[in-house]
Design a protein around this motif. Structure first.
Motif, mmCIF file in Angstrom:
data_model
loop_
_atom_site.group_PDB
_atom_site.id
_atom_site.type_symbol
_atom_site.label_atom_id
_atom_site.label_comp_id
_atom_site.label_asym_id
_atom_site.label_seq_id
_atom_site.Cartn_x
_atom_site.Cartn_y
_atom_site.Cartn_z
ATOM 1 N N ASN A 121 0.821 -1.197 0.000
ATOM 2 C CA ASN A 121 0.000 0.000 0.000
ATOM 3 C C ASN A 121 0.859 1.253 0.000
ATOM 4 O O ASN A 121 1.924 1.302 0.610
ATOM 5 C CB ASN A 121 -0.904 0.024 1.233
ATOM 6 C CG ASN A 121 -2.031 -0.986 1.116
ATOM 7 O OD1 ASN A 121 -2.103 -1.705 0.133
ATOM 8 N ND2 ASN A 121 -2.879 -1.041 2.116
ATOM 9 N N GLU A 122 0.371 2.274 -0.689
ATOM 10 C CA GLU A 122 1.055 3.562 -0.710
ATOM 11 C C GLU A 122 0.784 4.269 0.614
ATOM 12 O O GLU A 122 -0.359 4.348 1.053
ATOM 13 C CB GLU A 122 0.524 4.405 -1.874
ATOM 14 C CG GLU A 122 1.195 5.750 -2.007
ATOM 15 C CD GLU A 122 0.543 6.591 -3.103
ATOM 16 O OE1 GLU A 122 1.075 7.675 -3.376
ATOM 17 O OE2 GLU A 122 -0.483 6.169 -3.646
ATOM 18 N N SER A 123 1.817 4.760 1.280
ATOM 19 C CA SER A 123 1.592 5.528 2.496
ATOM 20 C C SER A 123 0.820 6.789 2.142
ATOM 21 O O SER A 123 0.745 7.180 0.978
ATOM 22 C CB SER A 123 2.928 5.865 3.158
ATOM 23 O OG SER A 123 3.721 6.626 2.259
ATOM 24 N N TYR A 128 -15.391 4.081 9.894
ATOM 25 C CA TYR A 128 -13.979 4.128 9.509
ATOM 26 C C TYR A 128 -13.827 4.824 8.153
ATOM 27 O O TYR A 128 -14.595 4.557 7.225
ATOM 28 C CB TYR A 128 -13.396 2.721 9.438
ATOM 29 C CG TYR A 128 -13.412 1.981 10.757
ATOM 30 C CD1 TYR A 128 -12.522 2.327 11.780
ATOM 31 C CD2 TYR A 128 -14.317 0.954 10.980
ATOM 32 C CE1 TYR A 128 -12.541 1.653 12.992
ATOM 33 C CE2 TYR A 128 -14.347 0.270 12.198
ATOM 34 C CZ TYR A 128 -13.459 0.621 13.201
ATOM 35 O OH TYR A 128 -13.482 -0.039 14.402
ATOM 36 N N LEU A 129 -12.820 5.683 8.032
ATOM 37 C CA LEU A 129 -12.562 6.354 6.764
ATOM 38 C C LEU A 129 -12.344 5.326 5.658
ATOM 39 O O LEU A 129 -11.552 4.392 5.810
ATOM 40 C CB LEU A 129 -11.330 7.247 6.877
ATOM 41 C CG LEU A 129 -11.559 8.616 7.541
ATOM 42 C CD1 LEU A 129 -10.240 9.279 7.862
ATOM 43 C CD2 LEU A 129 -12.400 9.511 6.639
ATOM 44 N N SER A 130 -13.049 5.522 4.543
ATOM 45 C CA SER A 130 -13.017 4.527 3.474
ATOM 46 C C SER A 130 -12.406 5.073 2.190
ATOM 47 O O SER A 130 -11.582 4.421 1.577
ATOM 48 C CB SER A 130 -14.433 4.017 3.191
ATOM 49 O OG SER A 130 -14.425 3.008 2.221
ATOM 50 N N HIS A 184 -3.178 6.367 10.736
ATOM 51 C CA HIS A 184 -3.149 4.918 10.506
ATOM 52 C C HIS A 184 -3.635 4.545 9.104
ATOM 53 O O HIS A 184 -3.800 3.371 8.804
ATOM 54 C CB HIS A 184 -3.997 4.207 11.563
ATOM 55 C CG HIS A 184 -3.604 4.524 12.975
ATOM 56 N ND1 HIS A 184 -2.527 3.944 13.592
ATOM 57 C CD2 HIS A 184 -4.121 5.412 13.862
ATOM 58 C CE1 HIS A 184 -2.404 4.418 14.816
ATOM 59 N NE2 HIS A 184 -3.356 5.316 15.011
ATOM 60 N N LEU A 185 -3.857 5.551 8.267
ATOM 61 C CA LEU A 185 -4.355 5.311 6.909
ATOM 62 C C LEU A 185 -3.205 5.063 5.941
ATOM 63 O O LEU A 185 -2.108 5.598 6.089
ATOM 64 C CB LEU A 185 -5.146 6.519 6.392
ATOM 65 C CG LEU A 185 -6.546 6.782 6.924
ATOM 66 C CD1 LEU A 185 -7.085 8.046 6.282
ATOM 67 C CD2 LEU A 185 -7.476 5.613 6.657
ATOM 68 N N SER A 186 -3.493 4.270 4.916
ATOM 69 C CA SER A 186 -2.652 4.178 3.736
ATOM 70 C C SER A 186 -3.580 4.087 2.529
ATOM 71 O O SER A 186 -4.780 3.864 2.679
ATOM 72 C CB SER A 186 -1.721 2.962 3.798
ATOM 73 O OG SER A 186 -2.465 1.763 3.923
ATOM 74 N N VAL A 187 -3.048 4.303 1.361
ATOM 75 C CA VAL A 187 -3.851 4.288 0.137
ATOM 76 C C VAL A 187 -3.722 2.927 -0.525
ATOM 77 O O VAL A 187 -2.620 2.491 -0.849
ATOM 78 C CB VAL A 187 -3.402 5.405 -0.831
ATOM 79 C CG1 VAL A 187 -4.140 5.288 -2.160
ATOM 80 C CG2 VAL A 187 -3.656 6.773 -0.210
ATOM 81 N N ARG A 188 -4.856 2.252 -0.706
ATOM 82 C CA ARG A 188 -4.837 0.933 -1.349
ATOM 83 C C ARG A 188 -5.103 1.022 -2.849
ATOM 84 O O ARG A 188 -4.764 0.104 -3.598
ATOM 85 C CB ARG A 188 -5.856 -0.007 -0.707
ATOM 86 C CG ARG A 188 -7.309 0.427 -0.859
ATOM 87 C CD ARG A 188 -8.256 -0.606 -0.269
ATOM 88 N NE ARG A 188 -9.640 -0.151 -0.255
ATOM 89 C CZ ARG A 188 -10.468 -0.236 -1.279
ATOM 90 N NH1 ARG A 188 -10.042 -0.753 -2.421
ATOM 91 N NH2 ARG A 188 -11.711 0.192 -1.178
ATOM 92 N N GLU A 248 -6.822 2.064 3.088
ATOM 93 C CA GLU A 248 -6.631 0.876 3.911
ATOM 94 C C GLU A 248 -6.425 1.391 5.331
ATOM 95 O O GLU A 248 -5.685 2.353 5.551
ATOM 96 C CB GLU A 248 -5.406 0.089 3.439
ATOM 97 C CG GLU A 248 -5.255 -1.263 4.091
ATOM 98 C CD GLU A 248 -6.144 -2.321 3.458
ATOM 99 O OE1 GLU A 248 -6.469 -3.282 4.169
ATOM 100 O OE2 GLU A 248 -6.508 -2.181 2.279
ATOM 101 N N LEU A 249 -7.087 0.759 6.314
ATOM 102 C CA LEU A 249 -7.000 1.233 7.688
ATOM 103 C C LEU A 249 -6.910 0.054 8.638
ATOM 104 O O LEU A 249 -7.702 -0.896 8.544
ATOM 105 C CB LEU A 249 -8.233 2.079 8.022
ATOM 106 C CG LEU A 249 -8.369 2.573 9.467
ATOM 107 C CD1 LEU A 249 -7.240 3.528 9.814
ATOM 108 C CD2 LEU A 249 -9.724 3.251 9.662
ATOM 109 N N ASP A 250 -5.956 0.107 9.536
ATOM 110 C CA ASP A 250 -5.828 -0.913 10.572
ATOM 111 C C ASP A 250 -6.813 -0.569 11.686
ATOM 112 O O ASP A 250 -6.527 0.258 12.560
ATOM 113 C CB ASP A 250 -4.395 -0.945 11.104
ATOM 114 C CG ASP A 250 -4.179 -2.081 12.104
ATOM 115 O OD1 ASP A 250 -5.167 -2.729 12.502
ATOM 116 O OD2 ASP A 250 -3.022 -2.321 12.470
#
Length: 288
Positions: free
Chosen positions: A170-172, A260-262, A201-205, A218-220
């Motif tokens: 995933n792209e940070s 959760y942010l989507s 805690h987000l990354s770009v999927r 993408e979020l943990d």
């Protein structure tokens, strides 16, 4: 009913029933209403339909099942798993409608009906938002591209693809995405404040390749608490974009699913002004 086809503009079909309490008036939708909506969709789409819907009792009635079986040459039906609202793109439509009528001081029922119809009509001309509802489910249309299956993203002016990153790749969170999220999430708003705590805690999927900058996250979820947005897909944050010439060519929408942010969606209303995430970043940071 949201409709998707690879390489085509996404569509929205709807029917509104107003209940006034008259004698013998049906309170809700009946199987004939669903039948008529399906027939209208087929007529306007001009082809066969693969229908995916939930297990509402009305969908399983004998009369509607008989209609489906009698029209199996153009209608194929799949049922979603039980208790799986997160897989239904339509669940992303209703929050958009309710958001605009929540503060409506209506004098009578007809004004509410008119407001609902007006918002649904507007959404029919916003294919990027309809596509965003599909993306919010985590599902995607697939087609063959250069010999490899590729996910088809939302459509703005023409069909586009999503760049998807493989497992563990995933792209940070890029600066443009982080800055726009920072601008649209108001720390004084309790919902926005909870979503802001998710950003680190987000990354770009996945990202749209058309250049608009729309980003899917993408979020943990084990490291953050959900925001109080409810279990469905909602527009949790939004900001209209205003240029230096005081024009409003589009908006940015922040979607959340189950708190959760989507994804972060860039929407354009203009044929003359290019609306991208980079432009949104500039306009949101420029004092008005």
């Amino acid at each position: 009913m949201t409709c998707y086809k690879s390489g085509e503009r996404s569509r929205l079909f709807y029917s509104v029933r107003e209940y006034t309490g008259r004698e013998n008036q049906t309170k809700g939708f009946g199987w004939r209403d669903f039948r008529d909506l399906l027939i209208r969709a087929r007529t306007q789409l001009g082809g066969p339909i693969v229908l995916i819907w939930d297990n509402v009792r009305l969908h399983l009635t004998k009369s509607l099942r008989a209609f489906i079986e009698a029209n199996s040459d153009w209608l194929t039906v799949f049922q979603l798993p039980t208790y799986a609202p997160g897989l239904n793109p339509q669940d992303g439509i209703w929050p958009l409608v309710k958001r605009d009528i929540g503060n409506l001081a209506a004098a009578d029922l007809s004004q509410i009906t008119d407001a609902v119809k007006r918002k649904l009509k507007m959404l029919q001309y916003r294919p990027e938002v309809i596509d965003g509802c599909l993306a919010g489910t985590g599902l995607a249309l697939a087609r063959e591209h250069a010999g490899r299956p590729t996910a088809v993203g939302r459509a703005c002016r023409s069909p586009k693809l999503l760049v998807r990153y493989g497992d563990g790749m995933n792209e940070s969170l890029p600066a443009d995405v982080a800055d726009v999220l920072g601008a649209v999430l108001n720390p004084d708003n309790p919902v926005h404040d909870a979503l802001r705590r998710q950003v680190p805690h987000l990354s770009v999927r996945a990202r749209c390749t058309c250049g608009c900058g729309t980003a899917y996250f993408e979020l943990d979820t084990s490291k953050v608490e959900p925001a109080p947005t409810g279990p469905s897909t909602v527009v949790a944050a939004e900001a209209q974009l205003v240029t230096e010439a005081d024009e409003c060519p589009g908006e940015v929408l922040g979607f959340a699913h189950s708190g959760y942010l989507s994804w972060l969606e860039v929407c354009s209303w203009s044929d003359d002004i290019e609306v991208t995430l980079a432009a949104a970043r500039h306009w949101l940071q420029t004092p008005s």
